[in-house]
Motif scaffolding. Structure first.
Motif, PDB file in Angstrom:
ATOM      1  N   VAL A  21       0.836  -1.209   0.000  1.00 56.73           N
ATOM      2  CA  VAL A  21       0.000   0.000   0.000  1.00 56.73           C
ATOM      3  C   VAL A  21       0.873   1.262   0.000  1.00 56.73           C
ATOM      4  O   VAL A  21       0.502   2.293   0.537  1.00 56.73           O
ATOM      5  N   ASP A  22       2.033   1.194  -0.640  1.00 52.63           N
ATOM      6  CA  ASP A  22       3.006   2.275  -0.551  1.00 52.63           C
ATOM      7  C   ASP A  22       2.794   3.387  -1.565  1.00 52.63           C
ATOM      8  O   ASP A  22       3.307   4.491  -1.388  1.00 52.63           O
ATOM      9  N   ASN A  24       0.196   5.841  -3.085  1.00 48.41           N
ATOM     10  CA  ASN A  24      -1.165   6.354  -3.002  1.00 48.41           C
ATOM     11  C   ASN A  24      -1.120   7.879  -2.965  1.00 48.41           C
ATOM     12  O   ASN A  24      -0.206   8.471  -2.402  1.00 48.41           O
ATOM     13  N   ALA A  29      -4.644   7.944   5.530  1.00 49.97           N
ATOM     14  CA  ALA A  29      -5.770   7.067   5.182  1.00 49.97           C
ATOM     15  C   ALA A  29      -7.070   7.488   5.853  1.00 49.97           C
ATOM     16  O   ALA A  29      -8.152   7.138   5.398  1.00 49.97           O
ATOM     17  N   ARG A  59       0.305  -4.981  -5.581  1.00 52.68           N
ATOM     18  CA  ARG A  59       0.326  -3.600  -5.082  1.00 52.68           C
ATOM     19  C   ARG A  59      -1.052  -2.970  -5.304  1.00 52.68           C
ATOM     20  O   ARG A  59      -1.622  -3.045  -6.400  1.00 52.68           O
ATOM     21  N   VAL A  60      -1.567  -2.361  -4.259  1.00 49.21           N
ATOM     22  CA  VAL A  60      -2.910  -1.770  -4.320  1.00 49.21           C
ATOM     23  C   VAL A  60      -2.899  -0.545  -5.227  1.00 49.21           C
ATOM     24  O   VAL A  60      -2.069   0.355  -5.072  1.00 49.21           O
ATOM     25  N   HIS A  64      -6.858   1.590  -0.848  1.00 49.70           N
ATOM     26  CA  HIS A  64      -5.895   1.645   0.248  1.00 49.70           C
ATOM     27  C   HIS A  64      -6.597   1.696   1.611  1.00 49.70           C
ATOM     28  O   HIS A  64      -6.183   1.005   2.559  1.00 49.70           O
ATOM     29  N   ARG A  65      -7.644   2.515   1.744  1.00 45.54           N
ATOM     30  CA  ARG A  65      -8.340   2.628   3.038  1.00 45.54           C
ATOM     31  C   ARG A  65      -8.974   1.307   3.428  1.00 45.54           C
ATOM     32  O   ARG A  65      -8.915   0.884   4.585  1.00 45.54           O
ATOM     33  N   THR A  67      -8.019  -1.653   2.552  1.00 43.95           N
ATOM     34  CA  THR A  67      -6.957  -2.602   2.907  1.00 43.95           C
ATOM     35  C   THR A  67      -6.426  -2.334   4.308  1.00 43.95           C
ATOM     36  O   THR A  67      -6.313  -3.251   5.137  1.00 43.95           O
ATOM     37  N   GLN A 100      -5.995   7.539  -9.601  1.00 41.21           N
ATOM     38  CA  GLN A 100      -6.209   7.568  -8.153  1.00 41.21           C
ATOM     39  C   GLN A 100      -6.886   8.869  -7.730  1.00 41.21           C
ATOM     40  O   GLN A 100      -7.732   8.877  -6.831  1.00 41.21           O
TER      41      GLN A 100
END
Length: 513
Positions: A21-22, A24, A29, A59-60, A64-65, A67, A100
């Motif tokens: 999740v690096d 974003n 979050a 990788r997301v 992200h939130r 996860t 994103q």
């Protein structure tokens, strides 16, 4: 660690702790408690979108939130959709940033109307309000408000049309759905930020109207003729200014056999004694009244009793009149003194413009005094919410220092201490002093103690504030209300006047809508 490839499709169920999740666009979050509770109870409902790296990791890209929340609450797996293999060139990075941005920027929650509709449907399926609150993570207050809105066709229509109405405001609209003028006023007030004051005034007016109507019905049942308040120039006159042919002042009892005997519903104002729950016990005693409440007769504080307190109040009362004093042989005792050295010009000597100006001024006094009472109710409720905070708001130290410098005499107000305990929801104590408040302060850490000091000082200002402050300005009240406004309280028009300001302008556009 290598992840298992999907057997049939690109939908996987993966341990969220294994996802990367690096990368974003969000710096934080912002995992609020309700969101995490929802993930804990329902899991991740919308699959997380990922790309596969060259190292065969996932990788997301979007989610992200979801996860991070799943990791925090200990969900064993989350649904994952693999959309592509990851590329790291500049074009791919630009695409990631733009998508994103779009994915986060264009999210929209449920509207007030949609939330009310969902809660209403859940209730129709037999789900209790408590269960609705638990399952939807809405507060019980929101659920109660939503159910009130769902039961009102007008409130549902208002929330669908006016997106700025929140659930609490929409519930008040439902409360007044039989009064279209009140609903118009509420919608306009919600748009302009004066909602609480307008709603309280409408409640107070409705309560007053009900009291007046009930009293009028009682009088009619007793055989009394009830009339409208006499206007200037009417023949009717109040009994307190009339005498019989022997010069004896008339009363309701001595006049009841007169053909002109009647009453209209007026308002009495004065100090009343209320108990710990705010219920009236009687009028304030000056030592002479037979039916008045004497403060000295109440429970002794040494016996653990809680002393009553005085509050200024208004109530509906009959005003006794004779509809035609001259025809029934009564003398107007005020007629001889209406001119002379009183300094007051008789109404029949005023010009039409002067008479209208006097009428407008009188109406302003009546309406503004009522507005002050409604504003006080809203203001004290706001102070109760402030007292529930854990720490004092910014600017507290400066305000307290200024209060000590310029209003130190006010801070010794016993009523302020009593009111402070009431605002904090603790035992108010006897004769204005609260031992529980002293214990609360003694046990508080510095941050909490500063808030408690603020509540006590604000309560002292509040206890001293008077309904005449809008007419006869007092600097202390102006400083007090101005500070409340700086803390986020919305001043009513009459409170603006007490600060020496013109009332905030209202918007007339779209009022007919």
């Amino acid at each position: 660690m290598t992840l298992l490839a999907p057997a049939v499709s690109d939908l996987l169920h993966v341990d969220p702790a294994l996802l990367l999740v690096d990368l974003n666009v969000r710096h934080d979050a912002r995992l609020d408690a309700d969101f995490k509770a929802s993930v804990a109870e329902h899991g991740v409902l919308v699959p997380v979108v990922v790309v596969r790296t060259h190292e065969d990791r996932l990788r997301v890209r979007f989610g992200h939130r979801r996860t991070l929340a799943a990791v925090e609450v200990g969900r064993p797996t989350v649904p994952v959709v693999v959309v592509a293999d990851e590329t790291t060139d500049d074009a791919a990075t630009v695409e990631r940033l733009v998508t994103q941005w779009a994915e986060n920027e264009h999210r929209t929650g449920l509207t007030t109307a949609e939330r009310a509709d969902v809660i209403g449907q859940l209730s129709a399926f037999g789900v209790s309000p408590t269960q609705i609150a638990r399952r939807t993570r809405a507060t019980k207050t929101e659920v109660t408000a939503a159910l009130a809105v769902h039961r009102s066709e007008l409130a549902r229509a208002a929330t669908a049309r006016y997106k700025f109405l929140d659930l609490t405001q929409a519930a008040v609209v439902a409360e007044f759905d039989a009064d279209t003028e009140a609903v118009k006023a509420l919608v306009l007030a919600a748009r302009e930020g004066r909602f609480d004051h307008v709603a309280q005034r409408l409640r107070d007016d409705r309560r007053e109207a009900a009291a007046r109507s009930g009293l009028a019905d009682q009088l009619r049942e007793q055989g009394v003729r009830v009339i409208d308040r006499p206007a200037s120039g009417d023949t009717a006159a109040e009994l307190h200014r009339l005498a019989d042919d022997e010069g004896t002042r008339l009363t309701a009892a001595t006049h009841e056999c007169c053909p002109g005997h009647a009453a209209y519903i007026g308002q009495e104002h004065g100090w009343v004694i209320v108990d710990a729950d705010g219920q009236p016990l009687g009028e304030a005693s000056d030592g002479d009244g037979e039916d008045e409440v004497d403060l000295d007769d109440e429970d002794d504080p040494e016996d653990g009793g809680e002393a009553p307190r005085r509050e200024w109040s208004s109530w509906a009362a009959p005003r006794w009149v004779c509809t035609d004093p001259a025809a029934h042989g009564h003398t107007d005792t005020w007629a001889a003194t209406s001119s002379g050295n009183s300094g007051r010009v008789p109404a029949d000597q005023l010009t039409d413009d002067e008479r209208e100006a006097a009428r407008v001024a009188r109406r302003d006094v009546i309406e503004s005094n009522k507005a002050w009472g409604s504003a006080q109710t809203v203001r004290r409720e706001w102070l109760r919410d402030l007292a529930c905070r854990k720490t004092a708001p910014k600017g507290t130290a400066g305000f307290l220092a200024a209060s000590l410098a310029v209003d130190a005499d006010l801070l010794a107000d016993v009523g302020g201490n009593h009111l402070a305990a009431d605002l904090l929801g603790i035992e108010t104590g006897s004769y204005g002093r609260s031992a529980e408040l002293a214990r609360l302060v003694a046990a508080a850490v510095d941050a909490r103690a500063l808030l408690l000091a603020l509540v006590q000082v604000l309560a002292a200002y509040e206890a001293r504030a008077d309904r005449n402050d809008w007419r006869h300005l007092r600097p202390a009240t102006g400083r007090y209300l101005t500070h409340l406004q700086a803390l986020g309280y919305t001043l009513a028009d009459v409170e603006h006047r007490a600060c020496g300001h013109d009332p905030a302008p209202t918007t007339d556009s779209d009022q007919d809508d």
